[in-house]
Enzyme design. Structure first.
Site, short mmCIF file in Angstrom:
data_model
loop_
_atom_site.label_atom_id
_atom_site.label_comp_id
_atom_site.label_asym_id
_atom_site.label_seq_id
_atom_site.Cartn_x
_atom_site.Cartn_y
_atom_site.Cartn_z
N CYS A 153 -19.49 2.17 8.86
CA CYS A 153 -18.73 1.50 9.92
C CYS A 153 -17.49 2.34 10.11
CB CYS A 153 -18.38 0.08 9.48
SG CYS A 153 -17.28 -0.77 10.64
N CYS A 176 0.45 0.24 10.37
CA CYS A 176 -0.04 -0.78 9.42
C CYS A 176 1.05 -1.68 8.85
CB CYS A 176 -0.81 -0.09 8.29
SG CYS A 176 -1.65 -1.30 7.23
N CYS A 225 0.55 4.87 6.98
CA CYS A 225 -0.10 4.72 8.31
C CYS A 225 0.85 3.96 9.24
CB CYS A 225 -1.43 3.99 8.15
SG CYS A 225 -2.44 4.67 6.81
N CYS A 235 -16.61 -9.04 5.75
CA CYS A 235 -15.97 -7.76 5.47
C CYS A 235 -14.72 -7.97 4.62
CB CYS A 235 -15.63 -7.06 6.78
SG CYS A 235 -14.79 -5.49 6.52
N CYS A 266 -19.69 -6.06 3.78
CA CYS A 266 -18.95 -4.87 4.19
C CYS A 266 -17.67 -4.82 3.38
CB CYS A 266 -18.65 -4.94 5.69
SG CYS A 266 -17.64 -3.56 6.28
N CYS A 268 0.85 -1.20 0.00
CA CYS A 268 0.00 0.00 0.00
C CYS A 268 0.88 1.24 0.00
CB CYS A 268 -0.93 0.00 1.22
SG CYS A 268 -2.03 1.42 1.26
N ARG A 296 -17.75 -2.59 18.10
CA ARG A 296 -17.02 -3.84 17.83
C ARG A 296 -15.67 -3.86 18.54
NH1 ARG A 296 -17.07 -3.90 12.68
NH2 ARG A 296 -19.17 -4.71 12.78
N1 SAM Z 1 -6.75 0.68 3.29
C1 SAM Z 1 -8.02 0.92 3.84
C2 SAM Z 1 -8.02 2.01 4.88
O1 SAM Z 1 -6.96 2.33 5.40
O2 SAM Z 1 -9.08 2.52 5.18
C3 SAM Z 1 -8.68 -0.32 4.41
C4 SAM Z 1 -7.84 -1.31 5.19
S1 SAM Z 1 -7.14 -0.72 6.72
C5 SAM Z 1 -6.04 -2.04 7.11
C6 SAM Z 1 -8.52 -0.83 7.84
C7 SAM Z 1 -8.31 -0.47 9.29
O3 SAM Z 1 -7.59 -1.50 9.97
C8 SAM Z 1 -7.52 0.78 9.62
O4 SAM Z 1 -8.27 1.94 9.45
C9 SAM Z 1 -7.18 0.54 11.08
O5 SAM Z 1 -8.20 1.04 11.91
C10 SAM Z 1 -7.13 -0.98 11.19
N2 SAM Z 1 -5.77 -1.47 11.44
C11 SAM Z 1 -4.80 -1.64 10.53
N3 SAM Z 1 -3.67 -2.07 11.11
C12 SAM Z 1 -3.91 -2.18 12.43
C13 SAM Z 1 -3.13 -2.55 13.55
N4 SAM Z 1 -1.85 -2.90 13.42
N5 SAM Z 1 -3.69 -2.54 14.78
C14 SAM Z 1 -4.99 -2.17 14.91
N6 SAM Z 1 -5.78 -1.79 13.89
C15 SAM Z 1 -5.25 -1.79 12.66
C1 DTB Z 2 -11.29 -2.41 11.55
O1 DTB Z 2 -11.61 -1.38 12.19
N1 DTB Z 2 -10.46 -3.35 11.98
C2 DTB Z 2 -10.26 -4.35 10.97
C3 DTB Z 2 -11.25 -3.91 9.86
N2 DTB Z 2 -11.75 -2.66 10.34
C4 DTB Z 2 -10.83 -3.86 8.47
C5 DTB Z 2 -8.84 -4.52 10.56
C6 DTB Z 2 -7.93 -4.86 11.71
C7 DTB Z 2 -6.55 -5.09 11.16
C8 DTB Z 2 -5.58 -5.53 12.20
C9 DTB Z 2 -4.21 -5.70 11.69
C10 DTB Z 2 -4.08 -6.74 10.59
O2 DTB Z 2 -4.56 -7.88 10.74
O3 DTB Z 2 -3.41 -6.42 9.59
FE1 SF4 Z 3 -2.81 1.35 3.40
FE2 SF4 Z 3 -2.73 0.19 5.79
FE3 SF4 Z 3 -3.08 2.84 5.60
FE4 SF4 Z 3 -5.07 1.17 4.82
S1 SF4 Z 3 -4.26 1.41 6.89
S2 SF4 Z 3 -4.30 2.99 3.74
S3 SF4 Z 3 -3.84 -0.55 4.03
S4 SF4 Z 3 -1.24 1.68 4.96
#
Ligand code: SAM
Ligand code: DTB
Ligand code: SF4
Length: 313
Positions: A183, A55, A52, A92, A123, A48, A255
């Site tokens: 959501c 992530c 963030c 989802c 979702c 990506c 959630r």
């Molecule tokens: N790329 C899209 C976005 O950023 O909206 C969708 C996927 S993103 C992985 C969805 C959500 O996962 C993020 O907004 C964040 O709240 C959650 N998330 C991602 N990595 C995480 C982590 N290491 N710990 C907790 N929540 C995480």
């Molecule tokens: C949300 O708030 N939590 C989910 C879903 N929406 C997409 C994602 C959690 C991701 C946790 C880290 C991972 O597994 O990469």
């Molecule tokens: Fe990309 Fe992860 Fe940020 Fe979603 S949360 S925009 S997957 S870097």
């Protein structure tokens, strides 16, 4: 709607008073022993462009996550059937995109149609949407779009620099305008202050109408990300956060999202008491592990919790 100061005052209540109020509010709107169950699938993983800091899927961090292009419709359908057979009512689909290209969105729309035809709620979380994209998802039958504010506007720039908090609000507005349920929640444990946590909750409560579903993620500290070495959030502060979400967003599903794997049963039980009424079920979240199905079943049995049936079921 509550101001950040209102929410901060909730956080500062004595623990028993806060939990009692959260449970009282919870029972006004929900059956206190019923929990909605969703399953996640990463339909496009890693690489990506965004930065963030939490992530595992950002191209900027060495996290060991293997990039995978958009999955085939058949593979997504097989995962959705499996989720349904294991008790999920919502499926989802998550993609590691800044936002979908129109060609990719066509394929996701096919997935939405197919998953919906299995009798599941649908979702998707695909990043930022451009004009017209939300309406295409709605037409395909998408029930919910997940797009988190993640943290307060003031703290957002410390966590993400490649897009802005205002961009998140823009996409949430497009989702709402297209008639898709919202959501929207956030992550705690990213080194934010309690005031920042209160700020996030106030922003969520200011969305009009408030999100139907509010995922609260406890940061999963993924090795290789800039946040990997942060100290863990104090567990009772997490419970307080859930209680404050319940009181601030009385009619929303709350959630208990990422972070359950590291939580002992008694901590999850406190979160349910504080008003959480939804979980992600299944061995994986997107790229990180989640509690095993058997462990969740045992937890539900010991707490007398029931999975929520679909309204139409
Ligand atoms: N790329 C899209 C976005 O950023 O909206 C969708 C996927 S993103 C992985 C969805 C959500 O996962 C993020 O907004 C964040 O709240 C959650 N998330 C991602 N990595 C995480 C982590 N290491 N710990 C907790 N929540 C995480
Ligand atoms: C949300 O708030 N939590 C989910 C879903 N929406 C997409 C994602 C959690 C991701 C946790 C880290 C991972 O597994 O990469
Ligand atoms: Fe990309 Fe992860 Fe940020 Fe979603 S949360 S925009 S997957 S870097």
């Amino acid at each position: 709607m509550r101001t950040p100061d209102d929410v901060l005052r909730l956080f500062e209540l004595p623990f028993n008073d806060l939990l009692f109020e959260a449970q009282r509010v919870h029972r006004m709107h929900f059956d206190a022993n019923t929990v909605q169950v969703s399953t996640l699938l990463s339909i496009k993983t890693g690489a990506c462009s965004e930065d963030c800091a939490y992530c595992s899927q950002s191209v900027r961090y060495q996290t060991g996550v293997e990039a995978q292009s958009l999955m085939s419709l058949d593979d997504v359908l097989a995962a959705a059937r499996n989720a349904r057979d294991n008790g999920a009512t919502r499926f989802c689909m998550g993609a590691a995109w800044r936002g979908p290209k129109d060609g990719d969105l066509d394929r996701v729309c096919d997935m939405v149609r197919a998953v919906k035809s299995l009798g599941l709620e649908t979702c998707a979380t695909l990043g930022m949407l451009r004009d017209g994209q939300a309406m295409r998802l709605h037409t395909a039958g998408l029930d919910y779009y997940n797009h988190n504010l993640d943290t307060s506007a003031d703290f957002y720039g410390d966590i993400v620099t490649t897009h802005a908090h205002a961009d998140r609000l823009d996409t949430i507005g497009k989702v709402r305008a297209a008639g898709i349920k919202v959501c929207c929640g956030g992550i705690v444990g990213m080194g934010e202050s309690r005031a920042a946590r209160a700020g996030l909750l106030a922003e969520l409560s200011a969305l009009d109408p408030p999100p139907e579903s509010v995922p609260i993620n406890l940061l999963v500290r993924v090795p290789g990300t800039p946040l990997s070495d942060l100290p863990a959030l104090e567990p009772l502060e997490f419970v307080r956060t859930i209680a404050c979400v319940r009181i601030t967003l009385p009619q929303s599903m709350v959630r208990l999202s990422a972070g359950r794997l590291g939580m002992p049963d008694h901590l999850q039980a406190l979160c349910f008491f504080a008003g959480a009424n939804s979980i992600f079920h299944g061995d994986r979240l997107l790229t990180t592990p989640n509690p095993r199905a058997n462990d969740d079943q045992a937890l539900f049995e010991s707490l007398g919790l029931r999975p929520m049936a679909l309204a139409s079921a």
